[in-house]
Enzyme design. Structure first.
Site, mmCIF file in Angstrom:
data_model
loop_
_atom_site.group_PDB
_atom_site.id
_atom_site.type_symbol
_atom_site.label_atom_id
_atom_site.label_comp_id
_atom_site.label_asym_id
_atom_site.label_seq_id
_atom_site.Cartn_x
_atom_site.Cartn_y
_atom_site.Cartn_z
ATOM 1 N N SER A 15 59.288 40.024 26.357
ATOM 2 C CA SER A 15 60.571 39.023 25.405
ATOM 3 C C SER A 15 60.837 37.455 25.742
ATOM 4 C CB SER A 15 60.726 39.669 24.006
ATOM 5 O OG SER A 15 62.117 38.703 23.611
ATOM 6 N N LYS A 66 58.627 44.124 10.892
ATOM 7 C CA LYS A 66 58.902 42.505 9.969
ATOM 8 C C LYS A 66 58.960 43.708 8.689
ATOM 9 C CE LYS A 66 57.851 38.848 12.999
ATOM 10 N NZ LYS A 66 57.297 37.912 13.314
ATOM 11 N N GLY A 130 52.711 40.409 9.765
ATOM 12 C CA GLY A 130 53.544 39.799 8.912
ATOM 13 C C GLY A 130 54.007 38.144 9.267
ATOM 14 N N MET A 215 48.859 31.711 17.356
ATOM 15 C CA MET A 215 50.771 32.449 17.779
ATOM 16 C C MET A 215 50.515 32.716 19.096
ATOM 17 S SD MET A 215 51.241 33.161 13.644
ATOM 18 C CE MET A 215 51.170 32.136 11.981
ATOM 19 N N TYR A 217 51.332 33.341 22.762
ATOM 20 C CA TYR A 217 51.464 31.583 23.943
ATOM 21 C C TYR A 217 51.470 32.834 25.511
ATOM 22 C CZ TYR A 217 55.541 34.261 23.619
ATOM 23 O OH TYR A 217 56.995 35.034 23.880
HETATM 24 P P1 NAP Z 1 50.803 42.968 12.820
HETATM 25 O O1 NAP Z 1 51.575 42.682 11.673
HETATM 26 O O2 NAP Z 1 50.996 43.653 13.062
HETATM 27 O O3 NAP Z 1 49.347 42.372 11.862
HETATM 28 C C1 NAP Z 1 48.047 41.919 13.084
HETATM 29 C C2 NAP Z 1 46.896 40.941 12.343
HETATM 30 O O4 NAP Z 1 46.214 40.931 13.629
HETATM 31 C C3 NAP Z 1 46.328 41.816 11.438
HETATM 32 O O5 NAP Z 1 46.150 41.081 10.526
HETATM 33 C C4 NAP Z 1 45.465 42.386 12.129
HETATM 34 O O6 NAP Z 1 44.377 43.338 11.308
HETATM 35 C C5 NAP Z 1 44.885 41.257 13.114
HETATM 36 N N1 NAP Z 1 44.016 41.733 14.169
HETATM 37 C C6 NAP Z 1 44.840 42.749 14.959
HETATM 38 N N2 NAP Z 1 44.015 42.896 15.898
HETATM 39 C C7 NAP Z 1 42.623 42.108 15.989
HETATM 40 C C8 NAP Z 1 41.695 42.224 16.293
HETATM 41 N N3 NAP Z 1 41.033 43.186 17.571
HETATM 42 N N4 NAP Z 1 40.686 41.545 15.716
HETATM 43 C C9 NAP Z 1 40.616 41.033 14.564
HETATM 44 N N5 NAP Z 1 42.306 41.573 13.803
HETATM 45 C C10 NAP Z 1 43.020 41.865 14.594
HETATM 46 O O7 NAP Z 1 51.598 41.331 13.680
HETATM 47 P P2 NAP Z 1 52.342 40.398 13.216
HETATM 48 O O8 NAP Z 1 53.733 40.173 13.437
HETATM 49 O O9 NAP Z 1 51.365 39.532 12.088
HETATM 50 O O10 NAP Z 1 52.074 39.422 14.536
HETATM 51 C C11 NAP Z 1 50.542 38.459 14.714
HETATM 52 C C12 NAP Z 1 50.775 37.951 16.009
HETATM 53 O O11 NAP Z 1 51.461 36.627 16.105
HETATM 54 C C13 NAP Z 1 51.189 38.279 17.008
HETATM 55 O O12 NAP Z 1 50.590 38.126 18.474
HETATM 56 C C14 NAP Z 1 52.842 37.688 17.484
HETATM 57 O O13 NAP Z 1 53.126 38.038 18.862
HETATM 58 C C15 NAP Z 1 51.900 36.456 17.000
HETATM 59 N N6 NAP Z 1 53.720 35.510 16.054
HETATM 60 C C16 NAP Z 1 54.496 34.803 17.375
HETATM 61 C C17 NAP Z 1 55.186 33.828 16.702
HETATM 62 C C18 NAP Z 1 56.155 33.448 17.159
HETATM 63 O O14 NAP Z 1 57.206 32.748 17.143
HETATM 64 N N7 NAP Z 1 54.804 32.140 18.611
HETATM 65 C C19 NAP Z 1 56.035 34.331 15.931
HETATM 66 C C20 NAP Z 1 55.109 36.019 14.961
HETATM 67 C C21 NAP Z 1 54.270 36.215 15.230
HETATM 68 P P3 NAP Z 1 44.430 44.255 10.086
HETATM 69 O O15 NAP Z 1 45.079 44.042 9.271
HETATM 70 O O16 NAP Z 1 42.628 44.164 10.012
HETATM 71 O O17 NAP Z 1 44.966 45.529 10.861
#
Ligand code: NAP
Length: 278
Positions: A15, A66, A130, A215, A217
């Site tokens: 983080s 989340k 999330g 999203m 990095y």
């Molecule tokens: P999450 O709730 O665990 O959701 C993960 C998502 O990714 C789901 O839609 C899942 O699909 C999909 N997924 C996972 N592996 C996959 C693959 N191999 N192929 C296709 N789809 C896949 O996670 P989250 O909280 O939404 O976070 C998502 C990403 O955003 C993370 O990498 C996080 O680090 C990033 N993020 C960045 C920021 C920022 O400030 N830059 C803020 C928030 C989040 P299914 O529903 O089919 O499982």
């Protein structure tokens, strides 16, 4: 003693949030400490309880907690209620306030830092977890002509679109259904890049002049941005700007002041963080 804040996640060791909030605290002359706490899967509520009991004032929440944070909050901001996901907890008032600053952070990065106008554009959001839940409302408020949510598990994309049925028309589909479509802005809100994967996207998805936004990095190009570049996309952005912008929004919730983000984004770019999440 400093007012204590933290980020809960699993994993959380990569983080950058502690570095960001320490920089904000120094910039705003606020006496704040901020650490990363690894909450066990299945043990999020207990970890929050321990932090509050030890005097914690507020917390960020990252994956995979989340939606649990949403359930834990006793009061919700409007944007968290609509999202059904919480990335910011505030323990200062009565009960626990849950907020979601991800969407405001993303839109500020896209429009403020990257100079993109979302109004009237065709937008594709990949993922329905999330992060996608948090950004959909603010993206819709920015007035796109079309907003499509595509996810590996189509039912999750459909459920997310239904949440916003009263706000605007959101189209939900699987990755295969995207064949023949093209978009001005494609946002990768899946966590696929974290494992070196990329969603199976059809060719021709990026319109001329499109922006590809991941999203995730890191210090190297993410797999999604690599795919976009190989398809001829020139405007590529990772999620570092969003990370700093959503953190600034959380800082505002907790401390009543919004820090300057430009110097902190520049500091992190120089520090070249490891690939990962916040
Ligand atoms: P999450 O709730 O665990 O959701 C993960 C998502 O990714 C789901 O839609 C899942 O699909 C999909 N997924 C996972 N592996 C996959 C693959 N191999 N192929 C296709 N789809 C896949 O996670 P989250 O909280 O939404 O976070 C998502 C990403 O955003 C993370 O990498 C996080 O680090 C990033 N993020 C960045 C920021 C920022 O400030 N830059 C803020 C928030 C989040 P299914 O529903 O089919 O499982």
């Amino acid at each position: 003693m400093s007012d204590r804040y933290c980020v809960f996640g699993n994993p959380v060791h990569h983080s950058r949030s502690p570095a960001i909030h320490r920089a904000f605290a120094a910039q705003c002359a606020q006496d704040v400490s901020y650490t990363a706490i690894l909450a066990p899967i299945g043990g999020f509520t207990e970890a929050v309880g321990e932090f509050v009991a030890s005097g914690g004032r507020g917390a960020n929440v990252t994956l995979p907690f989340k939606e649990e944070a949403f359930a834990l909050a006793s009061r919700l901001s409007e944007r968290a209620r609509i999202a059904g996901a919480v990335n910011t907890l505030d323990f200062a008032g009565p009960g626990i306030l849950g907020d979601n600053t991800d969407g405001a952070g993303l839109v500020q990065d896209l429009t403020g830092n990257l100079g993109l106008s979302i109004a009237g554009r065709r937008v594709l959001l990949l993922g329905a977890g999330g992060a996608a839940r948090g950004v959909l409302g603010p993206l819709l408020e920015a007035g796109p002509r079309l907003l499509v949510v595509a996810n590996r598990t189509v039912a999750r994309a459909q459920a997310l679109a239904r949440r916003f049925a009263g706000v605007a028309r959101v189209h939900a589909c699987g990755f295969d259904d995207l064949a023949g479509e093209s978009f001005d802005l494609v946002i990768n809100a899946t966590s696929a890049s974290l494992t070196g994967d990329v969603p199976p996207l059809p060719k021709g998805l990026f319109a001329a002049g499109a922006l590809a936004y991941d999203m995730v990095y890191g210090d190297t190009e993410t797999p999604f941005l690599g795919l976009a570049r190989r398809q001829g996309v020139e405007r590529l952005a990772d999620g570092l700007g969003m990370l700093v912008e959503q953190a600034a929004e959380s800082f505002l919730v907790w401390r009543g002041v919004r820090p300057q983000t430009t110097p902190v984004i520049a500091m992190l770019r120089v520090a070249r963080p490891p690939a990962g999440q916040r």
